[in-house]
Structure formats: C-alpha cells, structure tokens
Design a protein around this motif. Structure first.
Motif, mmCIF file in Angstrom:
data_model
loop_
_atom_site.group_PDB
_atom_site.id
_atom_site.type_symbol
_atom_site.label_atom_id
_atom_site.label_comp_id
_atom_site.label_asym_id
_atom_site.label_seq_id
_atom_site.Cartn_x
_atom_site.Cartn_y
_atom_site.Cartn_z
ATOM 1 N N ILE A 102 0.858 -1.178 0.000
ATOM 2 C CA ILE A 102 0.000 0.000 0.000
ATOM 3 C C ILE A 102 0.896 1.229 0.000
ATOM 4 O O ILE A 102 1.628 1.481 0.953
ATOM 5 C CB ILE A 102 -0.920 0.019 1.244
ATOM 6 N N HIS A 103 0.853 1.982 -1.087
ATOM 7 C CA HIS A 103 1.716 3.159 -1.250
ATOM 8 C C HIS A 103 0.868 4.414 -1.110
ATOM 9 O O HIS A 103 -0.183 4.527 -1.736
ATOM 10 C CB HIS A 103 2.379 3.132 -2.624
ATOM 11 N N HIS A 104 1.304 5.349 -0.289
ATOM 12 C CA HIS A 104 0.541 6.573 -0.091
ATOM 13 C C HIS A 104 1.444 7.700 0.366
ATOM 14 O O HIS A 104 2.639 7.526 0.550
ATOM 15 C CB HIS A 104 -0.582 6.356 0.912
ATOM 16 N N ASP A 105 0.825 8.873 0.547
ATOM 17 C CA ASP A 105 1.602 10.028 0.982
ATOM 18 C C ASP A 105 1.754 10.008 2.505
ATOM 19 O O ASP A 105 1.362 9.040 3.155
ATOM 20 C CB ASP A 105 0.979 11.330 0.489
ATOM 21 N N GLN A 106 2.304 11.061 3.038
ATOM 22 C CA GLN A 106 2.566 11.118 4.474
ATOM 23 C C GLN A 106 1.537 11.952 5.223
ATOM 24 O O GLN A 106 1.842 12.554 6.242
ATOM 25 C CB GLN A 106 3.978 11.651 4.720
ATOM 26 N N GLY A 107 0.307 11.979 4.725
ATOM 27 C CA GLY A 107 -0.768 12.673 5.416
ATOM 28 C C GLY A 107 -1.031 12.042 6.775
ATOM 29 O O GLY A 107 -0.743 10.863 7.013
ATOM 30 N N GLY A 108 -1.599 12.828 7.666
ATOM 31 C CA GLY A 108 -1.823 12.385 9.040
ATOM 32 C C GLY A 108 -2.594 11.084 9.167
ATOM 33 O O GLY A 108 -2.288 10.250 10.024
ATOM 34 N N ALA A 109 -3.603 10.882 8.322
ATOM 35 C CA ALA A 109 -4.388 9.648 8.393
ATOM 36 C C ALA A 109 -3.509 8.424 8.153
ATOM 37 O O ALA A 109 -3.703 7.370 8.767
ATOM 38 C CB ALA A 109 -5.520 9.685 7.372
ATOM 39 N N PHE A 110 -2.509 8.564 7.279
ATOM 40 C CA PHE A 110 -1.669 7.427 6.899
ATOM 41 C C PHE A 110 -0.457 7.250 7.808
ATOM 42 O O PHE A 110 0.297 6.290 7.652
ATOM 43 C CB PHE A 110 -1.230 7.559 5.447
ATOM 44 N N LEU A 111 -0.261 8.177 8.707
ATOM 45 C CA LEU A 111 0.805 8.047 9.703
ATOM 46 C C LEU A 111 0.248 7.630 11.063
ATOM 47 O O LEU A 111 1.009 7.363 11.983
ATOM 48 C CB LEU A 111 1.555 9.380 9.855
ATOM 49 N N SER A 112 -1.062 7.565 11.174
ATOM 50 C CA SER A 112 -1.704 7.282 12.461
ATOM 51 C C SER A 112 -1.463 5.840 12.919
ATOM 52 O O SER A 112 -1.258 4.938 12.117
ATOM 53 C CB SER A 112 -3.208 7.538 12.367
ATOM 54 N N HIS A 113 -1.524 5.654 14.228
ATOM 55 C CA HIS A 113 -1.385 4.312 14.798
ATOM 56 C C HIS A 113 -2.511 3.401 14.313
ATOM 57 O O HIS A 113 -2.292 2.209 14.070
ATOM 58 C CB HIS A 113 -1.390 4.376 16.328
ATOM 59 N N GLU A 114 -3.718 3.969 14.144
ATOM 60 C CA GLU A 114 -4.856 3.157 13.688
ATOM 61 C C GLU A 114 -4.595 2.586 12.298
ATOM 62 O O GLU A 114 -4.801 1.398 12.056
ATOM 63 C CB GLU A 114 -6.147 3.998 13.659
ATOM 64 N N TRP A 115 -4.144 3.433 11.379
ATOM 65 C CA TRP A 115 -3.900 3.007 9.991
ATOM 66 C C TRP A 115 -2.752 2.009 9.908
ATOM 67 O O TRP A 115 -2.890 0.919 9.355
ATOM 68 C CB TRP A 115 -3.614 4.225 9.114
ATOM 69 N N VAL A 116 -1.606 2.380 10.453
ATOM 70 C CA VAL A 116 -0.421 1.533 10.358
ATOM 71 C C VAL A 116 -0.651 0.208 11.087
ATOM 72 O O VAL A 116 -0.325 -0.862 10.577
ATOM 73 C CB VAL A 116 0.820 2.277 10.897
ATOM 74 N N GLY A 117 -1.246 0.283 12.268
ATOM 75 C CA GLY A 117 -1.512 -0.939 13.026
ATOM 76 C C GLY A 117 -2.443 -1.885 12.298
ATOM 77 O O GLY A 117 -2.208 -3.095 12.250
ATOM 78 N N LYS A 118 -3.506 -1.354 11.730
ATOM 79 C CA LYS A 118 -4.465 -2.191 11.007
ATOM 80 C C LYS A 118 -3.805 -2.854 9.807
ATOM 81 O O LYS A 118 -3.909 -4.068 9.618
ATOM 82 C CB LYS A 118 -5.656 -1.329 10.566
ATOM 83 N N LEU A 119 -3.112 -2.069 8.979
ATOM 84 C CA LEU A 119 -2.519 -2.644 7.779
ATOM 85 C C LEU A 119 -1.386 -3.609 8.084
ATOM 86 O O LEU A 119 -1.354 -4.719 7.546
ATOM 87 C CB LEU A 119 -2.034 -1.547 6.830
ATOM 88 N N LEU A 120 -0.458 -3.190 8.931
ATOM 89 C CA LEU A 120 0.713 -4.024 9.204
ATOM 90 C C LEU A 120 0.403 -5.193 10.138
ATOM 91 O O LEU A 120 0.716 -6.338 9.827
ATOM 92 C CB LEU A 120 1.831 -3.184 9.819
ATOM 93 N N LEU A 121 -0.165 -4.893 11.285
ATOM 94 C CA LEU A 121 -0.313 -5.904 12.322
ATOM 95 C C LEU A 121 -1.542 -6.787 12.142
ATOM 96 O O LEU A 121 -1.455 -8.003 12.297
ATOM 97 C CB LEU A 121 -0.346 -5.240 13.700
ATOM 98 N N GLU A 122 -2.668 -6.203 11.826
ATOM 99 C CA GLU A 122 -3.893 -6.993 11.702
ATOM 100 C C GLU A 122 -4.046 -7.653 10.338
ATOM 101 O O GLU A 122 -4.442 -8.809 10.243
ATOM 102 C CB GLU A 122 -5.123 -6.133 11.991
ATOM 103 N N ASP A 123 -3.741 -6.899 9.268
ATOM 104 C CA ASP A 123 -4.009 -7.401 7.922
ATOM 105 C C ASP A 123 -2.780 -7.924 7.193
ATOM 106 O O ASP A 123 -2.894 -8.432 6.080
ATOM 107 C CB ASP A 123 -4.681 -6.312 7.085
#
Length: 141
Positions: A33-54
């Motif tokens: 998943i490639h994206h910019d460095q906007g706040g939504a994509f740097l958040s613990h919720e986003w990174v945790g969901k993609l990396l750890l859960e999915d």
C-alpha cells in the motif's frame, strides 16, 4: 470521501477494497500500500491495522506527488474530465454520488488505449480467468 482526511475514513476505504478483492478473487488481499505522508496514513490506527492486523506492507512517498506518478496522473485526468460535474454538486452526498458514477464509468464503460481498447473491468476479468489456469491459482496471498 468525507469532509476531512481521517484514519477512520481511510480505514473504511481499505475495508471496502478488501471486500471487493475478496469478492473478485476469492482471496484476501496481499499488497504493498503506497501513499503520501498525510496524518491519516501516519496514524497508529492506519499503520496498526494494515501491518499488524491485515499483514500488508506500506510504502510512503518521500517525494510528494512525484513519488506515485501513475496515481497522480489518474487523479489529474479524473478531476479534469469531471470538473464541471463535481462543481455542480450541492452537497457532500451528491458529490459522492457523482464520483461513484464516474468511477463506475471509468472501470466499466470507458475504453482505455493502454488496455487494448477494453475497459479495466474487461481486462481484470480476462487476467483473473487466465490466472486460474496457472499452478499458483491466481492472485498471490
């Protein structure tokens, strides 16, 4: 689409994409998943969901829009072709409807020279059909 870019909104889009991929391929997605460095994509919720859960991989553009020219080109063309329709929408809900209809047309009705004058939907179906005959069973998981 929403009034502001939030992790909740981004995760809702991700969940929708996962459902579509599962429906189309019969498998859970496995992607970079490639994206910019906007706040939504740097958040613990986003990174945790993609990396750890999915179990996905993430990539950030260090060069802003130049880091993902394919997507930037798509958005530029999409906004240019549909500008007047977007400006005519009076509410966020109306704008969402216009965008959904234009995306549907882009995938199911618009012929693309880079795809041999087929729609992306036709090209995807052909690719999925061809991949089912291979030993790997198609999309990597």
């Amino acid at each position: 689409m929403g009034p502001s870019p939030t992790a909740e909104l981004a995760l809702g889009v991700w969940d929708g994409a996962k459902e579509r991929i599962l429906r189309e391929t019969g498998r859970e997605p496995w992607a970079l998943i490639h994206h910019d460095q906007g706040g939504a994509f740097l958040s613990h919720e986003w990174v945790g969901k993609l990396l750890l859960e999915d179990g996905q991989r993430v990539s950030y553009s260090l060069m802003g829009p130049r880091g993902n020219p394919v997507v930037e080109s798509f958005f530029s063309r999409f906004k240019g072709e549909n500008r007047d329709l977007f400006l005519e929408a009076r509410t966020l809900e109306e704008l969402k409807g216009v965008i959904a209809e234009r995306i549907r047309y882009y995938h199911e009705g618009r012929l693309h020279s880079g795809l041999g004058y087929r729609t992306p939907e036709e090209a995807l179906r052909e690719a999925l059909g061809a991949s089912h005959g291979k030993e790997t069973g198609g999309v990597q998981n």
